[in-house]
Design a protein around this motif. Structure first.
Motif, PDB file in Angstrom:
ATOM      1  N   SER A 111       0.817  -1.210   0.000  1.00  0.00           N
ATOM      2  CA  SER A 111       0.000   0.000   0.000  1.00  0.00           C
ATOM      3  C   SER A 111       0.854   1.264   0.000  1.00  0.00           C
ATOM      4  CB  SER A 111      -0.917  -0.008   1.229  1.00  0.00           C
ATOM      5  OG  SER A 111      -0.128   0.007   2.405  1.00  0.00           O
ATOM      6  N   ASP A 112       2.164   1.125  -0.190  1.00  0.00           N
ATOM      7  CA  ASP A 112       3.074   2.273  -0.143  1.00  0.00           C
ATOM      8  C   ASP A 112       3.523   2.668  -1.543  1.00  0.00           C
ATOM      9  OD1 ASP A 112       2.978   2.275   2.633  1.00  0.00           O
ATOM     10  OD2 ASP A 112       4.669   0.896   2.800  1.00  0.00           O
ATOM     11  N   GLU A 113       3.687   3.983  -1.726  1.00  0.00           N
ATOM     12  CA  GLU A 113       4.202   4.499  -2.986  1.00  0.00           C
ATOM     13  C   GLU A 113       5.635   4.959  -2.780  1.00  0.00           C
ATOM     14  OE1 GLU A 113       1.712   7.518  -4.653  1.00  0.00           O
ATOM     15  OE2 GLU A 113      -0.056   6.228  -4.629  1.00  0.00           O
ATOM     16  N   TRP A 114       6.508   4.590  -3.742  1.00  0.00           N
ATOM     17  CA  TRP A 114       7.935   4.906  -3.670  1.00  0.00           C
ATOM     18  C   TRP A 114       8.415   5.482  -4.992  1.00  0.00           C
ATOM     19  CZ3 TRP A 114      11.642   4.028   0.187  1.00  0.00           C
ATOM     20  CH2 TRP A 114      11.176   3.378   1.318  1.00  0.00           C
ATOM     21  N   ARG A 115       9.401   6.374  -4.917  1.00  0.00           N
ATOM     22  CA  ARG A 115      10.118   6.775  -6.119  1.00  0.00           C
ATOM     23  C   ARG A 115      10.900   5.551  -6.568  1.00  0.00           C
ATOM     24  NH1 ARG A 115      10.444  10.715  -9.027  1.00  0.00           N
ATOM     25  NH2 ARG A 115      12.650  11.125  -8.922  1.00  0.00           N
ATOM     26  N   ALA A 116      11.031   5.387  -7.890  1.00  0.00           N
ATOM     27  CA  ALA A 116      11.669   4.175  -8.400  1.00  0.00           C
ATOM     28  C   ALA A 116      12.587   4.500  -9.571  1.00  0.00           C
ATOM     29  CB  ALA A 116      10.613   3.166  -8.831  1.00  0.00           C
ATOM     30  N   VAL A 117      13.609   3.662  -9.727  1.00  0.00           N
ATOM     31  CA  VAL A 117      14.525   3.737 -10.861  1.00  0.00           C
ATOM     32  C   VAL A 117      14.701   2.329 -11.420  1.00  0.00           C
ATOM     33  CG1 VAL A 117      15.770   5.778 -10.072  1.00  0.00           C
ATOM     34  CG2 VAL A 117      16.568   3.540  -9.372  1.00  0.00           C
ATOM     35  N   ALA A 118      15.074   2.279 -12.710  1.00  0.00           N
ATOM     36  CA  ALA A 118      15.321   0.992 -13.350  1.00  0.00           C
ATOM     37  C   ALA A 118      16.559   1.135 -14.219  1.00  0.00           C
ATOM     38  CB  ALA A 118      14.128   0.567 -14.197  1.00  0.00           C
ATOM     39  N   GLU A 119      17.440   0.151 -14.181  1.00  0.00           N
ATOM     40  CA  GLU A 119      18.669   0.193 -14.970  1.00  0.00           C
ATOM     41  C   GLU A 119      18.443  -0.241 -16.417  1.00  0.00           C
ATOM     42  OE1 GLU A 119      21.341  -2.212 -12.710  1.00  0.00           O
ATOM     43  OE2 GLU A 119      21.878  -0.564 -11.379  1.00  0.00           O
ATOM     44  N   THR A 120      17.339  -0.912 -16.683  1.00  0.00           N
ATOM     45  CA  THR A 120      17.117  -1.466 -18.020  1.00  0.00           C
ATOM     46  C   THR A 120      16.467  -0.488 -18.973  1.00  0.00           C
ATOM     47  OG1 THR A 120      14.997  -2.347 -17.300  1.00  0.00           O
ATOM     48  CG2 THR A 120      16.921  -3.809 -17.134  1.00  0.00           C
ATOM     49  N   GLY A 121      16.098   0.669 -18.537  1.00  0.00           N
ATOM     50  CA  GLY A 121      15.454   1.642 -19.411  1.00  0.00           C
ATOM     51  C   GLY A 121      14.065   1.970 -18.919  1.00  0.00           C
ATOM     52  N   PRO A 122      13.315   2.721 -19.735  1.00  0.00           N
ATOM     53  CA  PRO A 122      11.977   3.133 -19.315  1.00  0.00           C
ATOM     54  C   PRO A 122      11.044   1.949 -19.103  1.00  0.00           C
ATOM     55  CG  PRO A 122      12.689   4.353 -21.271  1.00  0.00           C
ATOM     56  CD  PRO A 122      13.688   3.270 -21.041  1.00  0.00           C
ATOM     57  N   ILE A 123      10.167   2.093 -18.130  1.00  0.00           N
ATOM     58  CA  ILE A 123       9.129   1.091 -17.867  1.00  0.00           C
ATOM     59  C   ILE A 123       7.816   1.852 -17.834  1.00  0.00           C
ATOM     60  CG2 ILE A 123       8.228  -0.640 -16.286  1.00  0.00           C
ATOM     61  CD1 ILE A 123      11.071  -1.070 -15.246  1.00  0.00           C
ATOM     62  N   GLU A 124       6.861   1.437 -18.676  1.00  0.00           N
ATOM     63  CA  GLU A 124       5.612   2.174 -18.792  1.00  0.00           C
ATOM     64  C   GLU A 124       4.710   1.974 -17.579  1.00  0.00           C
ATOM     65  OE1 GLU A 124       2.612   0.883 -21.686  1.00  0.00           O
ATOM     66  OE2 GLU A 124       3.882  -0.865 -22.027  1.00  0.00           O
ATOM     67  N   GLU A 125       3.837   2.957 -17.397  1.00  0.00           N
ATOM     68  CA  GLU A 125       2.884   2.923 -16.290  1.00  0.00           C
ATOM     69  C   GLU A 125       1.988   1.699 -16.399  1.00  0.00           C
ATOM     70  OE1 GLU A 125      -0.823   5.555 -14.552  1.00  0.00           O
ATOM     71  OE2 GLU A 125       0.628   6.511 -15.880  1.00  0.00           O
TER      72      GLU A 125
END
Length: 192
Positions: A111-125
């Motif tokens: 139930s928590d929202e976090w800022r996120a990063v990914a090394e593989t490139g963009p990830i769509e909503e």
């Protein structure tokens, strides 16, 4: 030295090591305190000095092995993680597109929202992701699967207004792009 003096040497050594253990971390001095306590007991029972030294070294070594084994069990990585580390390995859903170039990205895990990063490139909503690590205050995630066909995009009212879309309340009431968001005043009947 006579046995009377060794009694007090061992007692004082055990007390100093025991008190030192209270103020330090890591159970480093505790084995020496245990060994000194065993030697003090042997001195009070009038055992020879060699027996006292043997008990000191033997007791220290044995208690060190037991404590190391106990501490090794405490440091196992399969123990229940606490804090933000508990999210590592969990699945979540992207609620704002993850893009390193644009410096955007938010995920919902439980139930928590976090800022996120990914090394593989963009990830769509809407995509499903798995948390792989914690970087400061952001979760590092990896792509798992694309959004389901029935996924409804998550738009917060400030983001929708910035994109030029009418707010949900305005869209429902019919107000919006035609009249600049203003509703006309109702006409009042004139009496003649």
């Amino acid at each position: 030295m006579d046995n009377e003096l060794w009694r007090w040497v061992w007692v004082i050594t055990a007390l100093v090591m025991g008190l030192g253990e209270i103020f330090t971390a890591g159970f480093f001095l505790l084995p020496f305190a245990i060994g000194a306590a065993l030697a003090a007991l042997a001195a009070w029972l009038d055992f020879h000095g060699g027996v006292q030294w043997l008990l000191f070294f033997g007791g220290t070594a044995l208690s060190l092995l037991i404590l190391r084994r106990f501490m090794g069990r405490q440091d196992r990585p399969d123990d229940l993680p606490v804090g933000a580390n508990r999210y590592i390995g969990m699945s979540g859903r992207v609620i704002e597109e993850i893009d390193l170039v644009e410096n955007t990205g938010r995920v919902r895990v439980e139930s928590d929202e976090w800022r996120a990063v990914a090394e593989t490139g963009p990830i769509e909503e809407g995509s499903a992701v798995r948390v792989t690590a914690l970087r400061g205050t952001k979760l590092l995630v990896e792509f798992v699967e694309p959004p389901p066909p029935d996924y409804v995009p998550h738009h917060s009212p400030p983001a929708a207004a910035a994109a030029g879309e009418p707010a949900p309340e305005a869209a429902e009431s019919g107000a919006g792009a035609d009249d600049g968001g203003q509703t006309p005043e109702p006409e009042t009947p004139r009496s003649e």
